[in-house]
Each structure stands twice: as C-alpha cells, then as structure tokens.
Design a protein around this motif. Structure first.
Motif, PDB file in Angstrom:
ATOM      1  N   LEU A 122       2.672 -51.487  27.964  1.00  0.00           N
ATOM      2  CA  LEU A 122       3.943 -51.575  27.224  1.00  0.00           C
ATOM      3  C   LEU A 122       3.735 -51.291  25.736  1.00  0.00           C
ATOM      4  O   LEU A 122       4.563 -50.617  25.102  1.00  0.00           O
ATOM      5  CB  LEU A 122       4.595 -52.940  27.426  1.00  0.00           C
ATOM      6  N   ASN A 123       2.634 -51.770  25.174  1.00  0.00           N
ATOM      7  CA  ASN A 123       2.332 -51.468  23.770  1.00  0.00           C
ATOM      8  C   ASN A 123       2.089 -49.975  23.573  1.00  0.00           C
ATOM      9  O   ASN A 123       2.500 -49.388  22.570  1.00  0.00           O
ATOM     10  CB  ASN A 123       1.129 -52.271  23.283  1.00  0.00           C
ATOM     11  N   GLY A 124       1.428 -49.355  24.541  1.00  0.00           N
ATOM     12  CA  GLY A 124       1.208 -47.912  24.490  1.00  0.00           C
ATOM     13  C   GLY A 124       2.521 -47.136  24.539  1.00  0.00           C
ATOM     14  O   GLY A 124       2.696 -46.145  23.825  1.00  0.00           O
ATOM     15  N   MET A 125       3.469 -47.605  25.358  1.00  0.00           N
ATOM     16  CA  MET A 125       4.794 -46.971  25.405  1.00  0.00           C
ATOM     17  C   MET A 125       5.474 -47.049  24.047  1.00  0.00           C
ATOM     18  O   MET A 125       6.081 -46.086  23.584  1.00  0.00           O
ATOM     19  CB  MET A 125       5.694 -47.657  26.441  1.00  0.00           C
ATOM     20  N   GLN A 126       5.376 -48.210  23.415  1.00  0.00           N
ATOM     21  CA  GLN A 126       5.995 -48.397  22.096  1.00  0.00           C
ATOM     22  C   GLN A 126       5.358 -47.472  21.069  1.00  0.00           C
ATOM     23  O   GLN A 126       6.053 -46.868  20.253  1.00  0.00           O
ATOM     24  CB  GLN A 126       5.877 -49.859  21.661  1.00  0.00           C
ATOM     25  N   GLU A 127       4.053 -47.353  21.107  1.00  0.00           N
ATOM     26  CA  GLU A 127       3.354 -46.473  20.161  1.00  0.00           C
ATOM     27  C   GLU A 127       3.740 -45.009  20.370  1.00  0.00           C
ATOM     28  O   GLU A 127       3.920 -44.276  19.401  1.00  0.00           O
ATOM     29  CB  GLU A 127       1.839 -46.659  20.274  1.00  0.00           C
ATOM     30  N   LYS A 128       3.872 -44.579  21.630  1.00  0.00           N
ATOM     31  CA  LYS A 128       4.291 -43.204  21.913  1.00  0.00           C
ATOM     32  C   LYS A 128       5.680 -42.939  21.346  1.00  0.00           C
ATOM     33  O   LYS A 128       5.949 -41.872  20.810  1.00  0.00           O
ATOM     34  CB  LYS A 128       4.290 -42.929  23.421  1.00  0.00           C
ATOM     35  N   PHE A 129       6.567 -43.919  21.486  1.00  0.00           N
ATOM     36  CA  PHE A 129       7.923 -43.770  20.963  1.00  0.00           C
ATOM     37  C   PHE A 129       7.896 -43.632  19.442  1.00  0.00           C
ATOM     38  O   PHE A 129       8.548 -42.767  18.876  1.00  0.00           O
ATOM     39  CB  PHE A 129       8.797 -44.955  21.373  1.00  0.00           C
ATOM     40  N   LYS A 130       7.127 -44.495  18.782  1.00  0.00           N
ATOM     41  CA  LYS A 130       7.027 -44.431  17.312  1.00  0.00           C
ATOM     42  C   LYS A 130       6.443 -43.098  16.871  1.00  0.00           C
ATOM     43  O   LYS A 130       6.911 -42.492  15.921  1.00  0.00           O
ATOM     44  CB  LYS A 130       6.143 -45.563  16.786  1.00  0.00           C
ATOM     45  N   ALA A 131       5.416 -42.630  17.567  1.00  0.00           N
ATOM     46  CA  ALA A 131       4.745 -41.380  17.189  1.00  0.00           C
ATOM     47  C   ALA A 131       5.641 -40.172  17.408  1.00  0.00           C
ATOM     48  O   ALA A 131       5.557 -39.190  16.668  1.00  0.00           O
ATOM     49  CB  ALA A 131       3.453 -41.219  17.987  1.00  0.00           C
ATOM     50  N   SER A 132       6.533 -40.234  18.411  1.00  0.00           N
ATOM     51  CA  SER A 132       7.389 -39.083  18.704  1.00  0.00           C
ATOM     52  C   SER A 132       8.433 -38.871  17.618  1.00  0.00           C
ATOM     53  O   SER A 132       8.850 -37.748  17.366  1.00  0.00           O
ATOM     54  CB  SER A 132       8.077 -39.251  20.058  1.00  0.00           C
ATOM     55  N   GLY A 133       8.867 -39.938  16.980  1.00  0.00           N
ATOM     56  CA  GLY A 133       9.880 -39.836  15.930  1.00  0.00           C
ATOM     57  C   GLY A 133      11.250 -39.447  16.455  1.00  0.00           C
ATOM     58  O   GLY A 133      12.152 -39.148  15.692  1.00  0.00           O
TER      59      GLY A 133
END
Length: 187
Positions: A122-133
């Motif tokens: 779940l933390n990885g999903m959040q990081e991917k979302f932040k990185a995608s912008g």
C-alpha cells in the motif's frame, strides 16, 4: 443533553479536511449524486477485503484497529451513498487492480499475506501515485485512506479510545497543554 450523530460528525470532519475528500459534496449537502451505478453489490468477501485494507492502514495497537469498527461496511456505505458513477467505477476497478497487482508482486492473495507485506504494498502504491504527478483522476489508495481515516475517527471506537473524548464539553479552553504522546481531541 444532545448527542452528535454520525452524519453531523462526518460533516465536521469533511469540513476540517477542506472538502477535499471524494464524495464530500454529497456529505456536506445531504444530497446523493445524481448519477450512480445501479447494481453496486459487495459480497461478504469484498467486505472482509476492505476490513483487511483498513486494518493495514490503521492497525490494532494499544487501541482497536479499523477492522474492529467494521470499516469495510462503512466504506461500502460511503461509496454507495456519496460517490458518483465515475468515482464508484474507479473504486471498484481500483480494488480489482489492487488485488491483481498484489498477487502478481507478492505471489499470494492480499488476505493471506503478512501485515508487513500488505503495508509495504500500500505504501508503494502511494509512492507511485505521488511520483506520477497525475492529479486528474483519484486512485483507489487515496479513496481507501480517506475512507479509513474518516470511518475510524468518527466511529465510537476511534472517537472514544483512540482520541480524547468529552461527551459533554465544559467551558471553552483555547490553550490546553499538550505533552508528547497525548491523544488528539475528538470533535
């Protein structure tokens, strides 16, 4: 003595969040969205899956976690009552993708995995979302986080065991001493 009902508590929390939560318009106005999916059904397995996601976000510690509040049923109620058709579809599609991606990445079902694996995913999903912008379309991780926090802290367990709670407030005291580790105050 009057007691705040759950709907009033939800409105207060949504206002404090600045109305940024998905479905906030329906909560604040009391009106259901005009366009919603007709056949939106969740199975007992879906509720259990949502309970486990909620428990991963707010786990049991010295206070009960999100699962103890019945967070899955709360999420379903909010998705059905406050999300419009596009948001409902994004939620369902996101849950299906989460389950599929977890199994592909971890080699096991989310329900059978350890708490550490679930949290890392779940933390990885959040990081991917932040990185995608990409802020145009909400992703399911933000929906799940918002619904879990809202449902937990407006539940009896969250408001009385995880937060400091005074049922009948006394005088207003604008300056209360805070010591590190103190609980926040319930509304």
């Amino acid at each position: 003595m009057t007691v705040m009902n759950r709907r009033d508590a939800l409105k207060s929390v949504v206002l404090m969040m600045g109305g940024t939560m998905i479905g906030a318009t329906a909560i604040l106005t009391g009106c259901s969205p005009e366009r919603q999916l007709k056949d939106l059904n969740f199975s007992p397995e879906d509720l259990a899956f949502l309970d486990e996601i909620g428990e991963t976000i707010i786990p049991t510690t010295d206070t009960p976690g999100a699962k103890a509040t019945g967070i899955g049923a709360f999420m379903v109620m909010m998705v059905k009552d406050t999300y419009d058709a596009d948001q409902q579809k994004a939620f369902i599609d996101g849950l299906n993708q989460l389950s599929k991606d977890f199994k592909a990445e971890k080699g096991a079902d989310f329900m059978d995995a350890s708490a550490e694996d679930r949290l890392a995913f779940l933390n990885g999903m959040q990081e991917k979302f932040k990185a995608s912008g990409d802020e145009r379309q909400p992703i399911v991780i933000n929906m799940l986080r918002d619904l879990t926090v809202l449902g937990y802290f407006t539940s009896e367990i969250g408001a009385t065991q995880a937060l400091n709670y005074v049922e009948v407030p006394g005088r207003y005291d604008g300056c209360i001493a805070y010591k590190k580790g103190d609980k926040a105050w319930a509304i």
